[in-house]
Enzyme design. Structure first.
Site, PDB file in Angstrom:
ATOM      1  N   VAL A 154      61.992  11.334  86.177  1.00 14.19           N
ATOM      2  CA  VAL A 154      62.491  11.530  87.384  1.00 14.19           C
ATOM      3  C   VAL A 154      63.780  12.274  87.644  1.00 14.19           C
ATOM      4  O   VAL A 154      64.088  13.209  88.444  1.00 14.19           O
ATOM      5  CB  VAL A 154      62.758  10.333  88.247  1.00 14.19           C
ATOM      6  CG1 VAL A 154      63.536  10.383  89.762  1.00 14.19           C
ATOM      7  CG2 VAL A 154      61.238   9.696  88.561  1.00 14.19           C
ATOM      8  N   GLU A 155      64.744  12.198  86.601  1.00 15.95           N
ATOM      9  CA  GLU A 155      66.049  12.645  86.672  1.00 15.95           C
ATOM     10  C   GLU A 155      65.966  14.059  86.162  1.00 15.95           C
ATOM     11  O   GLU A 155      66.580  14.984  86.823  1.00 15.95           O
ATOM     12  CB  GLU A 155      67.288  11.994  85.513  1.00 15.95           C
ATOM     13  CG  GLU A 155      67.512  10.461  86.188  1.00 15.95           C
ATOM     14  CD  GLU A 155      68.275  10.566  87.342  1.00 15.95           C
ATOM     15  OE1 GLU A 155      68.923  11.813  87.436  1.00 15.95           O
ATOM     16  OE2 GLU A 155      68.504   9.519  87.754  1.00 15.95           O
TER      17      GLU A 155
END
Length: 396
Positions: free
Chosen positions: A122-123
């Site tokens: 996600v990051e």
């Protein structure tokens, strides 16, 4: 038809920086004071000079810092973008590639390797999108020209430059987001200084180039945030249609209590036991419900947003082989995944909208173009990258 959206936005954003020599002199003076402050706080003269001398303000950073959200992103849009089939498949491939590192982090810190991988995905899309802002320039711009949180920006700059002095990183590795987060799992410099670990044993804590250090540090962060080894983080549930009982991450109660309130697992099976959980209904009682545990709170600590923690939790489950949510979101206009968003932008460009290069990221120019296209197709003007406008423009 060629719209003027891009031209208007360009002149608007540049106007901040066309104030002439006085503004440039003011920025230089501010950076000089900032340089003195970071040296006083322990950064070497040599590092401070190399990082800060001759800096110019970063227009993009200042513009992004002043952007106000134009609308609240529906949860189905948010998750549609962050937990799509491509991110799941690529994440499973990356977990196979880095299996020994992830398992080692799981053993050492007690944190699920699936959750560690989900944060990574996600990051930065597994290390592929780490940000392009030069941190000394970005943080100096925010300190000198944003007009708020000056102490915070100075502290983050000081921490970033101390990482260089310590030998963890080179100055030319300090690239990340406009707000200072950087590395494969996006630590801000003070968090990096406090919680990064040398997981590959080379004597440096390098979250930029060392995947081992990045994944080990993420595990350390979650452990320090209160992760409990071997416990769950989230289960999907169904609530009665007329449910009006307590909700919220902090309002935890035993699973047996939730069962008495009429709540069942998403597959219809009964809840039981004393594990403490809180109930989230991000789309109301007609949408998916979730009982979230202490480990969900540890994930929440990473970014202080329940939607973010939900995305990490769901991606972790999907990486582990669990299915998508059983309950559909209560909408007739679902959000698009990344491939669909990219295709939508290409369709808008083909229709003559000047939104810049298609990149799959729905920014202000794309939202304005979508809103105009919705009006032309008789749809409510939302500016959302939803399935209705996608299909109206010819998407599959």
């Amino acid at each position: 038809m060629r719209t003027r959206i891009g031209t208007i936005a360009l002149f608007s954003s540049l106007s901040v920086f066309l104030a002439g020599p006085a503004a440039a002199q003011s920025f230089s003076s501010c950076v000089a004071k900032l340089k003195a402050a970071v040296i006083q706080n322990g950064v070497s003269q040599a590092t401070a000079s190399r990082a800060l001398d001759g800096l110019q303000p970063d227009e993009k950073v200042l513009r992004l810092s002043k952007v106000q959200p134009e609308y609240k992103t529906p949860i189905w849009d948010y998750l549609g973008f962050l937990v799509d089939d491509r991110r799941i498949a690529e994440g499973q491939a990356m977990m196979r590639k880095y299996d020994s590192i992830l398992r080692s982090a799981e053993r050492n810190f007690g944190v699920s390797r699936y959750v560690i991988a989900a944060v990574w995905g996600v990051e930065t899309d597994y290390g592929r999108e780490v940000g392009t802002s030069y941190l000394p320039q970005a943080l100096s711009t925010l300190y000198c020209q944003s007009g708020k949180r000056a102490d915070f920006w100075r502290g983050e700059l000081t921490a970033a430059l101390k990482l260089v002095d310590r030998g963890d990183l080179q100055l030319d590795e300090l690239y990340g987001s406009w707000a200072g987060a950087f590395g494969q799992t996006q630590f801000i410099p003070t968090t990096y200084q406090r919680l990064a670990v040398d997981f590959d044993g080379d004597g440096r804590r390098d979250l930029v180039r060392s995947t081992a250090d990045a994944l080990g540090s993420t595990a350390n962060y979650l452990k320090r945030a209160g992760w409990r080894s071997g416990e769950s983080w989230l289960i999907e549930v169904r609530v009665p249609a007329n449910y009006s009982g307590p909700t919220g991450r902090k309002g935890k109660a035993p699973l047996s209590t939730w069962a008495k309130r009429g709540i069942v697992r998403a597959d219809g099976s009964q809840l039981s036991g004393g594990a403490q959980a809180g109930l989230l209904l991000p789309a109301g009682p007609r949408g998916p419900g979730f009982l979230v545990f202490r480990n969900f709170d540890a994930i929440y600590a990473y970014n202080h947003a329940e939607s973010y923690a939900l995305a990490i939790s769901h991606l972790a489950d999907r990486l582990a082989g669990y299915p998508a949510f059983r309950t559909a979101w209560p909408t007739d206009d679902p959000g698009l995944d990344r491939d669909q968003r990219l295709h939508l932008q290409k369709l808008l460009i083909a229709k003559g909208y000047d939104i810049g290069e298609a990149d799959g990221k729905i920014g202000p120019l794309t939202r304005t173009a979508i809103e105009d296209a919705e009006k032309r197709h008789g749809l409510p003007p939302t500016g959302r990258a939803g399935l209705k406008i996608y299909r109206a423009l010819g998407g599959g």
